[in-house]
Design a protein around this motif. Sequence first.
Motif, PDB file in Angstrom:
ATOM      1  N   UNK A   1      18.998  -1.527  -0.537  1.00 25.28           N
ATOM      2  CA  UNK A   1      17.525  -1.657  -1.063  1.00 25.28           C
ATOM      3  C   UNK A   1      17.543  -1.628  -2.580  1.00 25.28           C
ATOM      4  N   UNK A   2      18.281  -0.598  -3.092  1.00 22.45           N
ATOM      5  CA  UNK A   2      18.396  -0.494  -4.614  1.00 22.45           C
ATOM      6  C   UNK A   2      19.450  -1.494  -5.304  1.00 22.45           C
ATOM      7  N   UNK A   3      20.336  -2.237  -4.338  1.00 24.05           N
ATOM      8  CA  UNK A   3      20.907  -3.031  -5.112  1.00 24.05           C
ATOM      9  C   UNK A   3      20.091  -4.554  -5.288  1.00 24.05           C
ATOM     10  N   UNK A   4      18.952  -4.555  -4.226  1.00 20.47           N
ATOM     11  CA  UNK A   4      18.108  -5.644  -4.177  1.00 20.47           C
ATOM     12  C   UNK A   4      17.313  -5.741  -5.556  1.00 20.47           C
ATOM     13  N   UNK A   5      16.629  -4.449  -5.758  1.00 16.03           N
ATOM     14  CA  UNK A   5      15.893  -4.268  -6.919  1.00 16.03           C
ATOM     15  C   UNK A   5      16.669  -4.457  -8.233  1.00 16.03           C
TER      16      UNK A   5
ATOM     17  N   UNK B   1       9.591  -1.013  -1.686  1.00 15.96           N
ATOM     18  CA  UNK B   1      10.599  -2.282  -2.385  1.00 15.96           C
ATOM     19  C   UNK B   1       9.381  -3.327  -2.848  1.00 15.96           C
ATOM     20  N   UNK B   2       8.298  -3.573  -1.767  1.00 17.13           N
ATOM     21  CA  UNK B   2       7.505  -4.634  -2.568  1.00 17.13           C
ATOM     22  C   UNK B   2       6.933  -4.126  -3.889  1.00 17.13           C
ATOM     23  N   UNK B   3       6.357  -2.910  -3.932  1.00 19.84           N
ATOM     24  CA  UNK B   3       5.662  -2.553  -5.192  1.00 19.84           C
ATOM     25  C   UNK B   3       6.581  -2.618  -6.182  1.00 19.84           C
ATOM     26  N   UNK B   4       7.827  -2.143  -6.154  1.00 14.54           N
ATOM     27  CA  UNK B   4       8.609  -2.248  -7.444  1.00 14.54           C
ATOM     28  C   UNK B   4       9.033  -3.863  -7.647  1.00 14.54           C
ATOM     29  N   UNK B   5       9.293  -4.556  -6.989  1.00  9.17           N
ATOM     30  CA  UNK B   5       9.594  -5.929  -7.240  1.00  9.17           C
ATOM     31  C   UNK B   5       8.524  -6.663  -7.751  1.00  9.17           C
TER      32      UNK B   5
ATOM     33  N   UNK C   1      17.517  -7.984 -12.653  1.00 15.24           N
ATOM     34  CA  UNK C   1      18.495  -8.999 -13.556  1.00 15.24           C
ATOM     35  C   UNK C   1      17.883 -10.151 -13.662  1.00 15.24           C
ATOM     36  N   UNK C   2      17.855 -10.867 -12.551  1.00 14.69           N
ATOM     37  CA  UNK C   2      17.392 -12.088 -12.640  1.00 14.69           C
ATOM     38  C   UNK C   2      15.930 -12.374 -13.497  1.00 14.69           C
TER      39      UNK C   2
END
Length: 474
Positions: A402-406, A280-284, A411-412
């Motif tokens: 977790x996917x919803x967060x990404x 998650x950290x790396x993607x974001x 989008x933001x």
Amino acid sequence: MAAGRGIVQEYQNPQPGSTGTLTLDGKSTRAILRNGVVRPKGYTVSYHHNPDVELHHFGQSHPMKPWRLTLTNKLVLAYRMDEGMDMYSPRAATMGELHDFHTEDYLQFLQSVTPNTIKQYEHILPSFNIGDDCPIFDGIFEYCSLYAGASVDAARKIVNNQSTIAINWSGGLHHAKKSEASGFCYVNDIVLAILQLLRYHPRVLYIDIDIHHGDGVEQAFWSTDRVLTLSFHKYDKLGFFPGTGPLDSTGPTTPLNPGSHHSLNVPLNDGVDDEEYVSLFKKIVDRTIAAYRPSAIVLQCGADSLGCDRIGRFNLNIRAHGECVRFTKSFNLPMVILGGGGYTPRNVARLWAHETSVCLGAEVPAALPADMPFLEHFKPDKTLFPVLSQGRYKNENTSKSLNDIVEAITETLRYLNHSPSVQMSEIPPDLEGLREEVENEIREEKEVKDENGEGAALRQSQESGAGRPGELYA
């Protein structure tokens, strides 16, 4: 989370009795302990620490133990990492430097109050949020000035091109507000460091991997597009301090406010594990840096996101936490690295020593040096990488959540201008009308909660830590 399965092998703890990938061959181990860590090529790392900060104590039963800094520094020196860095003992921040963010009346209060005189200030203690979790102790102003001075010094070394990565483990106190203590934090050294960076860098990215939301830093820069805050934290509005940082909180909606969409929050549930967190950290972070294009990064490495922390509720191991530092470093941007939370001192020291080695690009042996002081505090394993992921907390995170967060953060990021307008003559958060309007909104919201009886009481209950005597020796 299949995409992260290859990653986990890089930092996963080996099974007991296995050599795994964490051990060094005997020749390399002897070389490090004999000659010290070799200075990295192509960049400079500096280490900022005034030993006087270790002398202060919040109280025997308080979770915050500056003793953890003593252990951290002993580990760094035992591994001879000082050979690979520029070592600085910075001066305390001046009143003028602290006033760059904090109000004069609040600073004067911290400077004058003592445990012996606190009764004289009883009428104003609530306004400064002084209480059980933010107590008054001997030398409180000196303590604040020392850790803040180290962060300011680290940022200035970056601005002056004397350092590429500047480390201050005594800093990272992200909850302090402009005129209010909060969550064991009195002075917000992170804001002060970022203000220094903004004198030269057009855009600064702030990343927070403490288990608590970096609310004080987020609020400080709500009215500017020159700082983007990104916080990974446990979120529970009513049950976990500070109760802020939901996914949809992306900055104030005041019309024409340049700070809109410049606050990103990654709210997580209990029990997140190594593979999920790092993936998650790396993607974001990758998408955020690509969209925002910062010229400098401030990374807060709160250790309370480790498994087995007294207050934290994640199941992270030291290698996984350090992988976040390594990944952020891979973008080759100037970085200020700061401490933060962390309430099991021996694990805090292990983590920050490991992350110092990550900054240096050095691999140090897992076995702690046999001749280091306080080695008995790391029994029974005496290793840099104890197993901290024993499922103390059930993992309440799902692949979908977790996917919803990404997706939401992606989008933001679409709303960001790739090159935010920069008025270098103005250093946030002094943005006059916009800043005053945002602060008025915060003040009004707080007053409404206080009138309804849900402000101070709720905040105190959320801040309350599981303090117990004897942690100094635990």
